[in-house]
Scaffold this motif. Sequence first.
Motif, PDB file in Angstrom:
ATOM      1  N   ALA A   1       0.852  -1.426  -0.043  1.00  0.00           N
ATOM      2  CA  ALA A   1      -0.179   0.050  -0.025  1.00  0.00           C
ATOM      3  C   ALA A   1       0.903   1.174  -0.115  1.00  0.00           C
ATOM      4  O   ALA A   1       1.973   1.205   0.440  1.00  0.00           O
ATOM      5  N   GLY A   2       0.333   2.395  -0.295  1.00  0.00           N
ATOM      6  CA  GLY A   2       0.946   3.613  -0.724  1.00  0.00           C
ATOM      7  C   GLY A   2       1.115   4.493   0.700  1.00  0.00           C
ATOM      8  O   GLY A   2       0.541   5.697   0.790  1.00  0.00           O
ATOM      9  N   TYR A   3       1.865   3.770   1.573  1.00  0.00           N
ATOM     10  CA  TYR A   3       2.203   4.863   2.879  1.00  0.00           C
ATOM     11  C   TYR A   3       3.269   5.948   2.494  1.00  0.00           C
ATOM     12  O   TYR A   3       3.940   5.835   1.474  1.00  0.00           O
ATOM     13  N   ARG A   4       3.106   7.024   3.327  1.00  0.00           N
ATOM     14  CA  ARG A   4       3.899   8.158   2.878  1.00  0.00           C
ATOM     15  C   ARG A   4       5.356   7.962   2.632  1.00  0.00           C
ATOM     16  O   ARG A   4       6.100   8.632   1.985  1.00  0.00           O
TER      17      ARG A   4
ATOM     18  N   ARG B   1       6.789   5.503   1.676  1.00  0.00           N
ATOM     19  CA  ARG B   1       7.162   4.679   0.405  1.00  0.00           C
ATOM     20  C   ARG B   1       6.964   5.689  -0.666  1.00  0.00           C
ATOM     21  O   ARG B   1       7.666   5.738  -1.668  1.00  0.00           O
ATOM     22  N   VAL B   2       5.974   6.441  -0.575  1.00  0.00           N
ATOM     23  CA  VAL B   2       5.670   7.547  -1.716  1.00  0.00           C
ATOM     24  C   VAL B   2       7.148   8.429  -1.914  1.00  0.00           C
ATOM     25  O   VAL B   2       7.492   8.759  -2.952  1.00  0.00           O
ATOM     26  N   HIS B   3       7.490   8.708  -0.727  1.00  0.00           N
ATOM     27  CA  HIS B   3       8.824   9.752  -0.593  1.00  0.00           C
ATOM     28  C   HIS B   3       9.818   9.028  -1.465  1.00  0.00           C
ATOM     29  O   HIS B   3      10.636   9.515  -2.342  1.00  0.00           O
ATOM     30  N   ILE B   4      10.137   7.737  -1.025  1.00  0.00           N
ATOM     31  CA  ILE B   4      11.283   6.859  -1.229  1.00  0.00           C
ATOM     32  C   ILE B   4      11.171   6.683  -2.671  1.00  0.00           C
ATOM     33  O   ILE B   4      12.074   6.848  -3.423  1.00  0.00           O
ATOM     34  N   PHE B   5      10.299   6.281  -3.311  1.00  0.00           N
ATOM     35  CA  PHE B   5       9.886   5.515  -4.581  1.00  0.00           C
ATOM     36  C   PHE B   5       9.785   6.519  -5.733  1.00  0.00           C
ATOM     37  O   PHE B   5      10.318   6.264  -6.773  1.00  0.00           O
TER      38      PHE B   5
ATOM     39  N   ASN C   1      -2.573  -1.332  -3.699  1.00  0.00           N
ATOM     40  CA  ASN C   1      -3.829  -0.257  -3.483  1.00  0.00           C
ATOM     41  C   ASN C   1      -3.289   0.720  -2.565  1.00  0.00           C
ATOM     42  O   ASN C   1      -2.389   0.618  -1.808  1.00  0.00           O
ATOM     43  N   ASP C   2      -4.402   1.722  -2.623  1.00  0.00           N
ATOM     44  CA  ASP C   2      -4.233   2.858  -1.860  1.00  0.00           C
ATOM     45  C   ASP C   2      -3.052   3.888  -2.040  1.00  0.00           C
ATOM     46  O   ASP C   2      -2.745   4.690  -0.966  1.00  0.00           O
ATOM     47  N   TRP C   3      -2.953   3.848  -3.391  1.00  0.00           N
ATOM     48  CA  TRP C   3      -1.730   4.878  -3.808  1.00  0.00           C
ATOM     49  C   TRP C   3      -2.528   6.272  -4.047  1.00  0.00           C
ATOM     50  O   TRP C   3      -2.647   6.285  -5.335  1.00  0.00           O
TER      51      TRP C   3
ATOM     52  N   SER D   1       5.080   3.157   7.256  1.00  0.00           N
ATOM     53  CA  SER D   1       5.471   4.223   8.077  1.00  0.00           C
ATOM     54  C   SER D   1       4.362   5.566   7.672  1.00  0.00           C
ATOM     55  O   SER D   1       4.397   5.742   6.447  1.00  0.00           O
ATOM     56  N   LEU D   2       3.784   6.047   8.910  1.00  0.00           N
ATOM     57  CA  LEU D   2       3.384   7.563   8.401  1.00  0.00           C
ATOM     58  C   LEU D   2       4.111   8.612   8.416  1.00  0.00           C
ATOM     59  O   LEU D   2       3.689   9.505   8.021  1.00  0.00           O
ATOM     60  N   GLU D   3       5.423   8.502   8.769  1.00  0.00           N
ATOM     61  CA  GLU D   3       6.409   9.443   8.564  1.00  0.00           C
ATOM     62  C   GLU D   3       7.113   9.407   7.299  1.00  0.00           C
ATOM     63  O   GLU D   3       7.529   8.455   6.763  1.00  0.00           O
ATOM     64  N   PRO D   4       6.801  10.531   6.582  1.00  0.00           N
ATOM     65  CA  PRO D   4       7.420  10.600   4.987  1.00  0.00           C
ATOM     66  C   PRO D   4       8.885  10.111   4.878  1.00  0.00           C
ATOM     67  O   PRO D   4       9.177   9.527   3.950  1.00  0.00           O
TER      68      PRO D   4
END
Length: 343
Positions: free
Chosen positions: A182-185, A187-191, A204-206, A246-249
């Motif tokens: 899922a698209g946690y913060r 992961r979005v930042h790193i990816f 899901n949930d991106w 993680s919820l931490e970006p």
Amino acid sequence: MKIFIAEPIEGGSVPVAHYCARGFSQMGYQVLFFRGTSFATAHDYIKNLTHRNFNHPLFLLFIEFMKRAVQQCIDEAEPDIVFGVSQSPLFPENLLTSRSRKIITILWFPEDCNRFTSWKRLAPHCDFFFIIQKEPVLSTIRRLCPQTHYLPVAADQEIHRPIKLSPQEKAFFGSDISFVGAGYRNRVHIFRALLDYNFKIWGNDWYLEPDDPLLQVIQNKDRRIPVEEYVKVFNATKININLHSSLEPRSIGGDFINPRTFEIAACRAFQLVDRRSLLKEIFKDDEIVTFESLQELKRLIDRFLIHDDEREEFARRAYKAVLERHTYLHRVKKISDTLWYNK
């Protein structure tokens, strides 16, 4: 010995209930399985109808119905043990009624207890409670349930396994690097920093803006990927990125170990895992490769993309470790041993 297992209505713990059921069955238990997913459509409909207001009278009526449905099944089954995982439709009332009838109550909570806190209302009513974290969480929950024990998740070797893929499957599911989840913060930042690679994201949930460049690597229209498909992803990918949520970006690293760590290894596939404090108790340094920064992750990706033999050797050793020590059969044996030792 009869064990009643309550399958969750939905969520990531659904397959864990199935893996445990198979493990207990292999041990000789008579498994009585409550099909929680049968109620998923109704659950989703009521959530949408009430705009996710969990205090809405209609939603509370659904919860009351689930309590009674589960209790009816327990009453008819007359089990020796009632067992659930996080998200199982086992409510305090069901656990209290079971204990009053001398039925042993067990819950395995394979979630981050710091983020998901439903254990606070469930643990006091359990005879045994299992979690995937150690101190200080263990001591906190032991104040509610003295028989709280550490138990990491695992893999099911009948499901998570090396498989032969067709050329079409290799092309569809394969890539140099991939991620399933899922698209946690964080992961979005790193990816976003990995878009120069041949990269695919499954899950899901991106929730991304229409112009977010990460959208170009999201596969299958952001839907939840079933187990049989993500096993193909693991097998088809050169490097599986395993970044815990993680919820931490900017968060990389933590304590507990997610199911993906064991499942990728059981597929004899290669992975890079963010550094976890409990990982060294489970895997040796020559079985799993870890990273603790974006810079280190990119350096490791560059290294292992051109060293096929080294990737395969790590994957082989991790695969052997899982089969020897970290299947769900190993875990349910541990649960059973703990139960009978402390009975």
